[in-house]
Design an enzyme around this catalytic site. Structure first.
Site: not given
Ligand SMILES: [Zn+2]
Lengths: 542, 182
Positions: A21, A24, A120, A123, A357
């Site tokens: 994409c 990216c 993509c 990603c 206790d």
């Molecule tokens: Zn991407």
């Protein structure tokens, strides 16, 4: 205009054909200008296309222009041109790439035609449709639904581990080109998916929340988004065979393929071996990641105070034997319930300076305690409100009482445990003697100072503690005669001394013990803690 | 509560053993008459092994010559070591594992057994120095050993043992049988 240089062109070209994409591609070009990622991805894609296209047509002129910073700023002309006449541009680009006649170029054409609808390969959609207003609205709704009190928030993103594998494959795909771009550039210079995601989303979420600061690094309020992608979960599997020591099964993890393990394995695997087992560039997925539920987490708030326990049938913590509840309540629950609801916390961890206790009372100034409140939705309390809260606790039960209730830091909490062993504690025990006694038979006890005991781990706690002989000191004792078989014994001891065992001897396992001192069997009928001499938390003035 | 005559000397409250332990018994251990053992089981499942009051060692004014935790050439209960909360390294005992041998001055010798399955936590070294503890306070300071049954066996280990009533029944039958011939 995008901050790209001539040497980015082969990278862009290769990644476009690989099915990356637009965002990216910016990442792999090591673009660290945040604004570039915030642009609509369709616009970026178009700019990228123009950029490589222009290169083909007019290499010299364009590279000069694009290298100049001034040129990015005065981008109006270029943008208006793009928006006015996109079909023309696209046609031009297709022609030019066809002209180039390279196989990569041909693939890029395919990509360009339906680029927007493709997921993509790197990603898996995270920087595409999963990174926009819809997601920002979803995050904002989750935050609002939690009704949290906060000034800032920090976003955190959890991505499927196979993204690292895909990232690595893509890196190998363009490694040569990236290295040519700049001598010092390496895999670390590629902008991470997470980072780009945050750059894009932070502003959007802040806007949706009406201007709340969404910060990058530290905030007590963390909002996490998680993405999964089952379609490609198997991407990681070959690593288990190539790097078995990175994937040791652990009890509490569902899968061995954690992000950490995958990153480690990818650092170790030689390029050749990776390429043999995994396609480069990665294969086209059919679907985007699935966003999981948004999680909000406010860091813990710590509350401290001191408590009295006035009841001889109240355990400190819930008492469960064989899965069955033994007593209906506990000190911990009586204190925690009002605090939890005031802070609207999800849970708590209770700790105290020692414990008594079930049948022991804690009188005097009380025993220091602290509570970690998990994920408190409300966290701002004035001194007045804390006093009010303390009052609510004290009104709710006559079995306990709390004082000095206050908000403390995590660091301050450690002061409670610090030097716990050296602190002293005072007790009163009601003692029974088998032989009849007179006042003067027990008065010698008042003169005993700093008596050292050898205490074997008491049988009553031996099932959950290690067996050891511990030396403990009784600093002083005083007696109050009651009748021929009973007297009160006051003791000031080192913390950690087991009083019951000192009195009855625990099968002779505490030495010396009161039976030996008095030369008769003795037993303990009642025990009260009179003081726990720890000077924390500080007193809260009335 | 004890009988009325004892009220002057006994507290109204039950003793430590009464409060926290359950008494279990094995009578005539391994078929040897009157060699009765007592097992005190704490509510936390820990067991203390002691001689029952009826054991021959505690009868007829016997005195102890020696107590030996070396039960074979290769195995001494004194060498038992446990470490950590999980009590690693402790010897694992079955019902009839010998714990020690006690020789009296009249040369009678008795073996004391574990009576239950579990991990040996400790033996009582005080009785080696002061054997009289065993005679004077057999059910407290004169205990023989401490054993931790497995968590999942903490209920089943007592199935083969006698409870206090069953044991007292046996004792009363035993004394009536003994008194008949004379
Ligand atoms: Zn991407």
């Amino acid at each position: 205009m995008l901050p790209l240089k001539e040497k980015d062109k082969p990278i862009i070209q290769k990644l476009l054909s690989a099915g990356c994409c637009a965002r990216c591609i910016l990442r792999f070009c090591c673009v660290s200008v945040q604004a570039a990622y915030r642009k609509p991805p369709e616009e970026t894609l178009e700019e990228l296309q123009i950029f490589i296209n222009d290169t083909k047509n007019d290499k010299c002129q364009d590279s000069v222009a694009l290298d100049s910073t001034d040129e990015y700023k005065s981008k109006d002309a270029a943008e208006s041109e793009t928006s006015e006449d996109p079909p023309n541009k696209r046609a031009k680009l297709e022609t030019s790439i066809t002209d180039a006649q390279s196989e990569e170029g041909a693939a890029a054409v395919v990509k360009l035609k339906d680029g927007d609808s493709r997921v993509c390969v790197v990603c898996l959609g995270i920087l595409q449709e999963l990174c926009g207003t819809t997601q920002a609205v979803k995050i904002t709704e989750a935050v609002k639904a939690g009704n949290y009190e906060f000034d800032t928030l920090v976003l955190s993103v959890s991505l499927p581990a196979q993204l690292c594998v895909r990232e690595h494959s893509c890196w190998l795909h363009v490694k040569k080109e990236v290295r040519e771009k700049g001598l010092v550039l390496n895999k670390d210079d590629v902008i991470q998916v997470k980072e780009a995601f945050k750059w894009i989303m932070q502003g959007m979420v802040a806007k949706e929340l009406g201007g709340t600061a969404v910060v990058t690094k530290v905030s007590p309020f963390e909002v996490s988004v998680e993405f999964t992608h089952s379609e490609t979960d198997a991407d990681c599997h070959f690593l288990a065979a190539t790097c078995p020591d990175c994937f040791k099964p652990t009890k509490n993890k569902q899968s061995v393929f954690t992000r950490m393990a995958v990153v480690k394995a990818l650092e170790k695997i030689p390029d050749g071996k990776f390429l043999k087992h995994y396609p480069c560039p990665p294969k086209q997925p059919t679907s985007s990641c699935s966003p999981q539920e948004v999680q909000c987490l406010r860091v813990s708030v710590f509350v401290a105070g001191r408590y009295n326990k006035f009841c001889r049938s109240l355990p400190q913590t819930p008492w469960v034997i064989d899965g069955e509840r033994r007593m209906e309540s506990s000190v911990e629950e009586l204190i925690a319930a009002p605090i939890l609801s005031a802070f609207r916390a999800d849970g708590f961890n209770f700790s105290s300076s020692g414990r008594e206790d079930v049948d022991v009372r804690t009188l005097g100034n009380g025993r220091p305690f602290a509570m970690e409140l998990l994920n408190p939705h409300k966290s701002r309390f004035s001194k007045e409100q804390m006093k009010q809260l303390q009052e609510t606790i004290n009104q709710s039960s006559d079995k306990i009482k709390v004082r000095d209730l206050q908000i403390v830091t995590r660091e301050a909490m450690s002061r409670m445990k610090e030097g716990e062993e050296e602190k002293t504690k005072s007790y009163t025990a009601l003692v029974w003697t088998q032989k009849p006694i007179q006042r003067e038979d027990i008065s010698f006890i008042d003169d005993i100072k700093d008596l050292t005991l050898d205490q074997k781990t008491p049988l009553r706690v031996l099932h959950r503690r290690a067996l050891a002989v511990r030396q403990r000191a009784i600093h002083s004792m005083s007696t109050r005669f009651l009748d021929s078989h009973h007297f009160y014994l006051r003791l000031k001891t080192q913390a950690g001394t087991y009083i019951k065992e000192f009195v009855h001897g625990d099968f002779g396992r505490t030495n010396p013990n009161l039976c030996q001192l008095l030369k008769t069997n003795t037993d303990i009928l009642e025990l009260d803690v009179e003081s726990v001499d720890v000077d924390w938390p500080p007193p809260v003035p009335e | 509560m004890e009988s009325v005559e004892h009220e002057d000397t006994k507290a109204n409250a039950p003793s430590v053993i009464d409060r926290y332990y359950t008494r279990w018994y094995r009578a005539d251990m391994k078929g040897k008459p009157c060699e009765d053992h007592c097992i005190l089981q704490h509510s936390n499942r820990i067991c203390v092994i002691t001689l029952a009051e009826t054991h021959p060692i505690l009868q007829n004014g016997r005195t102890i010559k020696c107590i030996n935790y070396q039960i074979s050439n290769g195995c001494s209960r004194l060498k038992n070591k446990v470490s950590g909360k999980s009590k690693r390294g402790g010897q694992f005992l079955t019902d009839f594992a010998p714990l020690c041998r006690i020789t009296c001055t009249d040369e009678t010798e008795y073996t004391i057994y574990s009576c239950i399955r579990g991990r040996l936590l400790e033996v009582n070294e005080n009785i080696l120095e002061t054997p009289n503890l065993l005679l004077e306070k057999p059910s407290t300071e004169g205990y023989i050993a401490v054993i931790l049954p497995k968590f999942e066996e903490s209920k089943s280990i007592t199935e083969n043992l006698l409870n206090r009533d069953e044991f007292e029944n046996i004792i009363s039958k035993r004394s009536s049988a003994q008194s008949q011939p004379s």
